[in-house]
Motif scaffolding. Structure first.
Motif, PDB file in Angstrom:
ATOM      1  N   ALA A   1       0.889  -1.222  -0.041  1.00  0.00           N
ATOM      2  CA  ALA A   1      -0.217  -0.137   0.005  1.00  0.00           C
ATOM      3  C   ALA A   1       0.918   1.239  -0.044  1.00  0.00           C
ATOM      4  CB  ALA A   1      -0.923  -0.026   1.121  1.00  0.00           C
ATOM      5  N   ALA A   2       1.813   1.045   0.922  1.00  0.00           N
ATOM      6  CA  ALA A   2       2.793   2.616   1.033  1.00  0.00           C
ATOM      7  C   ALA A   2       3.401   2.600  -0.318  1.00  0.00           C
ATOM      8  CB  ALA A   2       3.598   2.384   2.277  1.00  0.00           C
ATOM      9  N   THR A   3       4.017   1.562  -0.983  1.00  0.00           N
ATOM     10  CA  THR A   3       4.787   1.843  -2.255  1.00  0.00           C
ATOM     11  C   THR A   3       3.617   2.302  -3.463  1.00  0.00           C
ATOM     12  OG1 THR A   3       6.212  -0.094  -1.545  1.00  0.00           O
ATOM     13  CG2 THR A   3       6.129   0.563  -3.992  1.00  0.00           C
ATOM     14  N   SER A   4       2.630   1.603  -3.518  1.00  0.00           N
ATOM     15  CA  SER A   4       1.641   2.217  -4.489  1.00  0.00           C
ATOM     16  C   SER A   4       1.233   3.642  -4.164  1.00  0.00           C
ATOM     17  CB  SER A   4       0.471   1.288  -4.409  1.00  0.00           C
ATOM     18  OG  SER A   4       0.396  -0.227  -4.704  1.00  0.00           O
ATOM     19  N   PHE A   5       1.176   3.917  -3.162  1.00  0.00           N
ATOM     20  CA  PHE A   5       0.636   5.571  -2.712  1.00  0.00           C
ATOM     21  C   PHE A   5       1.985   6.494  -2.968  1.00  0.00           C
ATOM     22  CE2 PHE A   5       0.443   9.096   0.192  1.00  0.00           C
ATOM     23  CZ  PHE A   5      -0.710   9.623  -0.107  1.00  0.00           C
ATOM     24  N   ALA A   6       3.021   5.925  -2.632  1.00  0.00           N
ATOM     25  CA  ALA A   6       4.176   6.809  -3.077  1.00  0.00           C
ATOM     26  C   ALA A   6       4.604   6.995  -4.468  1.00  0.00           C
ATOM     27  CB  ALA A   6       5.270   6.338  -2.345  1.00  0.00           C
ATOM     28  N   ILE A   7       4.370   5.705  -5.360  1.00  0.00           N
ATOM     29  CA  ILE A   7       4.427   5.761  -6.828  1.00  0.00           C
ATOM     30  C   ILE A   7       3.451   6.731  -7.384  1.00  0.00           C
ATOM     31  CG2 ILE A   7       4.472   4.536  -9.008  1.00  0.00           C
ATOM     32  CD1 ILE A   7       5.499   2.287  -7.364  1.00  0.00           C
TER      33      ILE A   7
ATOM     34  N   VAL B   1       4.101  10.535  -6.638  1.00  0.00           N
ATOM     35  CA  VAL B   1       5.410  11.083  -7.263  1.00  0.00           C
ATOM     36  C   VAL B   1       5.088  11.251  -8.913  1.00  0.00           C
ATOM     37  CG1 VAL B   1       7.550  10.664  -7.967  1.00  0.00           C
ATOM     38  CG2 VAL B   1       7.021   9.951  -5.758  1.00  0.00           C
ATOM     39  N   CYS B   2       4.263  10.392  -9.370  1.00  0.00           N
ATOM     40  CA  CYS B   2       4.039  10.429 -10.707  1.00  0.00           C
ATOM     41  C   CYS B   2       3.002  11.651 -11.028  1.00  0.00           C
ATOM     42  CB  CYS B   2       3.354   9.319 -11.276  1.00  0.00           C
ATOM     43  SG  CYS B   2       4.463   7.711 -11.437  1.00  0.00           S
ATOM     44  N   ARG B   3       2.110  12.048  -9.894  1.00  0.00           N
ATOM     45  CA  ARG B   3       1.074  12.990  -9.899  1.00  0.00           C
ATOM     46  C   ARG B   3       1.898  14.401 -10.009  1.00  0.00           C
ATOM     47  NH1 ARG B   3      -1.507  15.272  -5.404  1.00  0.00           N
ATOM     48  NH2 ARG B   3      -3.421  16.472  -6.060  1.00  0.00           N
ATOM     49  N   GLU B   4       2.901  14.307  -9.031  1.00  0.00           N
ATOM     50  CA  GLU B   4       3.573  15.667  -8.906  1.00  0.00           C
ATOM     51  C   GLU B   4       4.494  16.020 -10.088  1.00  0.00           C
ATOM     52  OE1 GLU B   4       4.645  19.278  -7.183  1.00  0.00           O
ATOM     53  OE2 GLU B   4       3.164  17.736  -6.539  1.00  0.00           O
ATOM     54  N   ILE B   5       4.926  14.835 -10.726  1.00  0.00           N
ATOM     55  CA  ILE B   5       5.731  15.014 -11.923  1.00  0.00           C
ATOM     56  C   ILE B   5       5.006  15.470 -13.222  1.00  0.00           C
ATOM     57  CG2 ILE B   5       7.311  13.791 -13.553  1.00  0.00           C
ATOM     58  CD1 ILE B   5       8.306  12.192 -11.364  1.00  0.00           C
TER      59      ILE B   5
ATOM     60  N   ALA C   1       2.008  16.416 -23.365  1.00  0.00           N
ATOM     61  CA  ALA C   1       1.784  14.949 -23.712  1.00  0.00           C
ATOM     62  C   ALA C   1       1.725  14.196 -22.148  1.00  0.00           C
ATOM     63  CB  ALA C   1       2.702  14.420 -24.851  1.00  0.00           C
ATOM     64  N   VAL C   2       2.394  14.558 -21.246  1.00  0.00           N
ATOM     65  CA  VAL C   2       2.477  13.784 -20.098  1.00  0.00           C
ATOM     66  C   VAL C   2       0.910  13.309 -19.618  1.00  0.00           C
ATOM     67  CG1 VAL C   2       4.847  14.424 -19.717  1.00  0.00           C
ATOM     68  CG2 VAL C   2       2.823  15.630 -18.536  1.00  0.00           C
ATOM     69  N   ALA C   3       0.106  14.337 -19.899  1.00  0.00           N
ATOM     70  CA  ALA C   3      -1.007  14.023 -19.187  1.00  0.00           C
ATOM     71  C   ALA C   3      -1.708  12.617 -19.954  1.00  0.00           C
ATOM     72  CB  ALA C   3      -2.074  15.187 -19.725  1.00  0.00           C
ATOM     73  N   TYR C   4      -1.357  12.238 -20.938  1.00  0.00           N
ATOM     74  CA  TYR C   4      -1.758  11.075 -21.639  1.00  0.00           C
ATOM     75  C   TYR C   4      -1.424   9.735 -20.776  1.00  0.00           C
ATOM     76  CZ  TYR C   4      -2.947  14.164 -25.326  1.00  0.00           C
ATOM     77  OH  TYR C   4      -3.539  14.972 -26.085  1.00  0.00           O
ATOM     78  N   ILE C   5      -0.272   9.892 -20.039  1.00  0.00           N
ATOM     79  CA  ILE C   5       0.221   8.663 -19.455  1.00  0.00           C
ATOM     80  C   ILE C   5      -0.581   8.229 -18.251  1.00  0.00           C
ATOM     81  CG2 ILE C   5       2.415   7.833 -18.160  1.00  0.00           C
ATOM     82  CD1 ILE C   5       4.075   9.979 -19.466  1.00  0.00           C
TER      83      ILE C   5
ATOM     84  N   ASP D   1      -0.508   6.840 -15.254  1.00  0.00           N
ATOM     85  CA  ASP D   1       0.207   5.911 -14.316  1.00  0.00           C
ATOM     86  C   ASP D   1      -0.467   5.194 -13.428  1.00  0.00           C
ATOM     87  OD1 ASP D   1      -0.766   8.780 -13.967  1.00  0.00           O
ATOM     88  OD2 ASP D   1      -0.230   8.559 -11.924  1.00  0.00           O
ATOM     89  N   ARG D   2      -1.779   5.368 -12.882  1.00  0.00           N
ATOM     90  CA  ARG D   2      -2.516   4.640 -11.974  1.00  0.00           C
ATOM     91  C   ARG D   2      -2.961   3.357 -12.661  1.00  0.00           C
ATOM     92  NH1 ARG D   2      -6.602   9.414  -9.449  1.00  0.00           N
ATOM     93  NH2 ARG D   2      -5.045  10.879  -9.240  1.00  0.00           N
ATOM     94  N   PHE D   3      -3.233   3.346 -13.888  1.00  0.00           N
ATOM     95  CA  PHE D   3      -3.712   1.889 -14.768  1.00  0.00           C
ATOM     96  C   PHE D   3      -2.462   1.176 -14.777  1.00  0.00           C
ATOM     97  CE2 PHE D   3      -4.087  -0.099 -18.642  1.00  0.00           C
ATOM     98  CZ  PHE D   3      -5.061  -1.033 -18.255  1.00  0.00           C
ATOM     99  N   LEU D   4      -1.326   1.840 -15.115  1.00  0.00           N
ATOM    100  CA  LEU D   4      -0.064   0.942 -14.851  1.00  0.00           C
ATOM    101  C   LEU D   4       0.156   0.362 -13.570  1.00  0.00           C
ATOM    102  CD1 LEU D   4       2.185   3.266 -17.007  1.00  0.00           C
ATOM    103  CD2 LEU D   4       0.941   1.114 -17.706  1.00  0.00           C
ATOM    104  N   VAL D   5      -0.038   1.114 -12.689  1.00  0.00           N
ATOM    105  CA  VAL D   5       0.360   0.603 -10.947  1.00  0.00           C
ATOM    106  C   VAL D   5      -0.683  -0.457 -10.998  1.00  0.00           C
ATOM    107  CG1 VAL D   5      -0.036   1.191  -8.791  1.00  0.00           C
ATOM    108  CG2 VAL D   5       1.081   2.817 -10.227  1.00  0.00           C
ATOM    109  N   VAL D   6      -2.016  -0.539 -11.246  1.00  0.00           N
ATOM    110  CA  VAL D   6      -2.984  -1.409 -10.917  1.00  0.00           C
ATOM    111  C   VAL D   6      -2.454  -2.669 -11.733  1.00  0.00           C
ATOM    112  CG1 VAL D   6      -5.283  -2.172 -11.384  1.00  0.00           C
ATOM    113  CG2 VAL D   6      -4.682   0.149 -10.469  1.00  0.00           C
TER     114      VAL D   6
END
Length: 779
Positions: free
Chosen positions: A356-362, A365-369, A379-383, A385-390
């Motif tokens: 849980a902590a690793t998923s939350f941190a990733i 971080v991706c959200r801030e980047i 174009a970074v808005a298209y990534i 990130d949450r779908f990839l984590v899941v």
């Protein structure tokens, strides 16, 4: 040939040779409020010497005079010049007994022209069209007249397309929009479909499939009826959490056994009731309710929801879910849940916490980047990130067999009834016992959902695709219909959300097609991808919700600092009360307290009369609020000038007598009633009411006003009404039918401005004007 004076306008035909003591003025800086006879005379006597031929600029002076007349000479035949078409000048003869004849005649002339068009068009209609015309609203009838005047085709299809936007935008859609709509819908699906699973399982305590249903039916219906093309509707944390409170309550009352069928049924009932309430409010045109709840209430409640969500997710993120069920802390407050977590820190499941902590941190971080890079690299808005984590977490859970190591996984995702998309009418009489229990929570979901949807729609901008105009009433109908349809399949409540709508718009989605594509993508996911969701770790889903809780809290400090800077202590107090009550007691209680305080504030504001005492700007005939400009305004000796800047209704006339009495005694409505009298009795021998703001008057307001006028007349006080409504207006007719005009002394006590009323008071005090009949005879 000289024009004859109008007997109904005596105020313009007298000018005393010498100003009386009544015309003397004083300022608060040079004299006390009670005044004295040694005050210096006002310069208003200069205006008497000007004579009737000179007209002074007042609030009733037209802004467009003859020098700005844009009309051409009138001519025969059809005219297609538009709004400023040359037409014969409207007659300016005054209505007998009406002191406001110029504006009234213009209004009457314009209404006669519209009525004329309506009557001519009605004679040419068949009986079917006449029947249809009778059921049309007044606004539609006026619109038809205007359309006919300007050559615009008026048809029932035009009005129907306004209420059904799907009849408009498909005709203006082209394939150049499709790429943006598809990318936007795909991005939203990648980010929020896993979120829907998490909201259903962790917050609403219903089968995960019911969360996906909210992305199948609700966006589809909203795309057909909604008035904000770029908005995406779907399940929210607040609504899902409220559904979970009802589900837990019913399950506990029924014996505490997990029953997926009952959970899905309760979910459908709550969604159906909230949707029905929103739909009925839309049909009843209650869209103005989005202005009832204040911004501090919304911010305080949303921040409190963020805290509640974050605390709720701590339990599954630490692997304490089974222990929490045994301790029955599901209905406890957030404080009690925190206490439970601290008492059981030694029993935390380490692998679950690490995931849980690793998923939350990733995700954070991706959200801030993405937030930092998006201005330079959109174009970074298209990534996704949450779908990839899941997806990666599900693959690792399958590969490393985390389920055997004690990590909770989503398990088999299936419909509670065993069949996908099985129709159930949720508001069946057999469900009446559940409906009673869910009534209050459904109302809160409806209220909060519409309010958040309205804020999201307004934040997305006013430009609508294909000319679709935003309308709160149509939003209520669209959201209500979408939730009623979704409830038939036991979906979670779904409303507009600013976050996902912003993602959709920023990635190219700008038309309702993006909602249709999202609906289709979710349908494909339900049809083909459900078996692959088995190994999805629940700690990862909880971390997704924790990110949502963080986003709900992070805007609160900005609002707090703003209110601190402007010293808005009431707003800060309201926010604090809602947050504290929600955290220490419950979400429903916090919502009820917030709504109650907001409504009390609205009622207090609506029932408080905002009358003002006016003073004159030295050397002019302009009058302003004396309480706001006490040191630079002149007060008229023997006169109390009161401005009523709002309509008089049953709501705001309750304290009108009391506040008027304070103006008489102290010259200010803000004075404390414990003070002794500050104004002499003869300072109020003439009272002038500026009623320009009284645009409407109901029966209760008329009765209170009549009692006030009668009380003044019994005390020998002269009453004048300045800048009142037209003779034939609804307010004017009420003033006459109630006997108020007769009480104040007749039509000649209705004047065009305060300066004219002051001349009348001067003339009557000198005995130059007795009754209007005498003046009419002399003239």
């Amino acid at each position: 040939m000289s024009s004859q004076p109008d007997p109904s306008r005596p105020a313009q035909d007298h000018a005393p040779a010498q100003p009386s003591g009544l015309r003397q003025t004083y300022t608060a800086s040079s004299s006390p409020l009670i005044g004295d006879n040694s005050s210096q005379a006002s310069t208003s006597s200069q205006h008497h010497a000007a004579g009737p031929s000179r007209r002074h600029a007042t609030d009733t002076t037209p802004l467009l005079g003859t020098s700005l007349d844009l009309r051409e000479a009138a001519h025969e035949g059809p005219c297609n010049h538009g709004t400023f078409s040359p037409r014969p000048i409207s007659p300016t003869s005054s209505i007998p007994g009406g002191p406001f004849s110029p504006s009234e005649s213009e209004t009457e002339s314009s209404s006669q022209s519209i009525d004329g068009v309506l009557s001519r068009s009605s004679r040419n209609k068949t009986w079917k069209k006449r029947l249809a015309a009778k059921i049309r609203s007044q606004k539609m009838s006026t619109s038809s007249a205007l359309a006919e005047q300007h050559g615009v085709k008026d048809s029932a299809l035009m009005y129907l397309s306004y209420y059904l936007p799907v009849m408009i935008w498909p005709k203006k859609y082209n394939w150049s929009y499709f790429k943006g709509d598809f990318v936007g819908a795909l991005t939203v699906a990648g980010m929020y479909i896993p979120m829907a699973l998490s909201l259903a399982d962790n917050l609403a305590h219903v089968p995960p499939l019911n969360g996906l249903y909210a992305f199948v039916f609700n966006p589809f219906i909203y795309a057909l009826l909604g008035s904000c093309p770029a908005m995406i509707v779907g399940p929210e944390a607040a609504g899902s959490l409220l559904v979970g409170t009802v589900v837990k309550s019913v399950i506990d009352r029924s014996g505490g056994d997990e029953n997926a069928t009952l959970q899905a049924k309760i979910c459908g009932i709550v969604t159906g009731m909230s949707g029905a309430m929103v739909l009925i409010a839309g049909v009843g045109r209650l869209g103005f309710l989005d202005s009832v709840l204040s911004r501090p209430f919304l911010r305080g409640f949303i921040s409190a929801i963020g805290v509640v969500v974050a605390v709720d997710q701590l339990i599954p993120e630490l692997g304490l879910s089974r222990l929490a069920d045994e301790a029955h802390v599901g209905h406890a407050s957030s404080i009690d849940k925190l206490a439970f977590v601290f008492r059981n820190l030694d029993k935390v499941h380490q692998l679950t916490f690490i995931i849980a902590a690793t998923s939350f941190a990733i995700i954070m971080v991706c959200r801030e980047i993405k937030r930092r890079l998006q201005p330079r690299y959109p174009a970074v808005a298209y990534i996704p990130d949450r779908f990839l984590v899941v997806v990666l977490s599900a693959f690792v859970a399958y590969w490393r067999e985390w389920d055997k190591a004690g990590v909770a996984v989503l398990g088999k995702v299936e419909a509670a009834s065993g069949r996908l998309f099985q129709f159930h009418w949720p508001l069946h009489p057999s469900n009446l016992s559940y409906m009673r229990e869910a009534m209050g929570t459904s109302f809160l979901i409806a209220l909060l959902g519409f309010f958040e949807s309205s804020v999201a729609a307004k934040s997305l901008g006013g430009e609508g695709f294909a000319g679709i105009q935003f309308s709160p009433n149509r939003e209520l109908v669209a959201l209500g219909a979408a939730n009623v349809v979704g409830a038939c399949f036991s979906s979670l409540p779904a409303f507009g959300g600013y976050g996902r709508s912003k993602v959709n718009k920023s990635t190219g989605g700008r038309t309702p097609v993006s909602s249709l594509i999202l609906s289709g993508l979710t349908l494909l996911c339900i049809t083909f991808l459900l078996p692959y969701l088995y190994y999805l770790p629940k700690p990862v889903l909880s971390s997704l919700i924790s990110v949502v809780g963080w986003s709900l809290i992070e805007e609160c400090p900005h609002d707090i600092l703003f209110f601190l800077r402007i010293r808005a202590w009431q707003e800060l107090g309201l926010m604090a009360i809602i947050v504290v009550v929600t955290i220490f007691f419950s979400l429903s209680f916090g919502m009820a307290i917030g709504v109650g305080l907001s409504l009390l504030k609205v009622i207090r504001h609506a029932t408080r009369p905002r009358i003002q005492i006016l003073g004159r700007i030295p050397g002019t005939n302009r009058f302003e609020n004396a309480e706001a400009n006490l040191d630079r305004l002149e007060f008229i000796e023997g006169c109390l000038i009161v401005k009523i800047p709002e309509p008089l209704t049953f709501a705001n006339t309750g304290e009108l007598k009391t506040r008027l009495r304070r103006l008489e005694l102290y010259g200010s409505s803000m004075a404390h009633p414990a003070l002794p009298r500050l104004r002499r009795e003869d300072s109020n021998r003439n009272i002038i009411f500026d009623i320009h703001g009284v645009t409407s008057l109901d029966g209760s307001g008329t009765q209170v006003l009549e009692e006030i006028v009668r009380s003044y007349r019994e005390r020998g006080v002269r009453i004048f009404f300045s800048r009142g409504p037209g003779h034939d207006s609804e307010v004017g007719q009420l003033l006459r039918r109630s006997g108020i005009v007769e009480l104040i002394g007749g039509e000649h006590h209705l004047v065009n401005d305060v300066h004219e009323a002051l001349k009348l008071t001067e003339a009557e005090e000198r005995g130059e004007l007795r009754v209007p009949d005498r003046l009419a005879t002399e003239s």
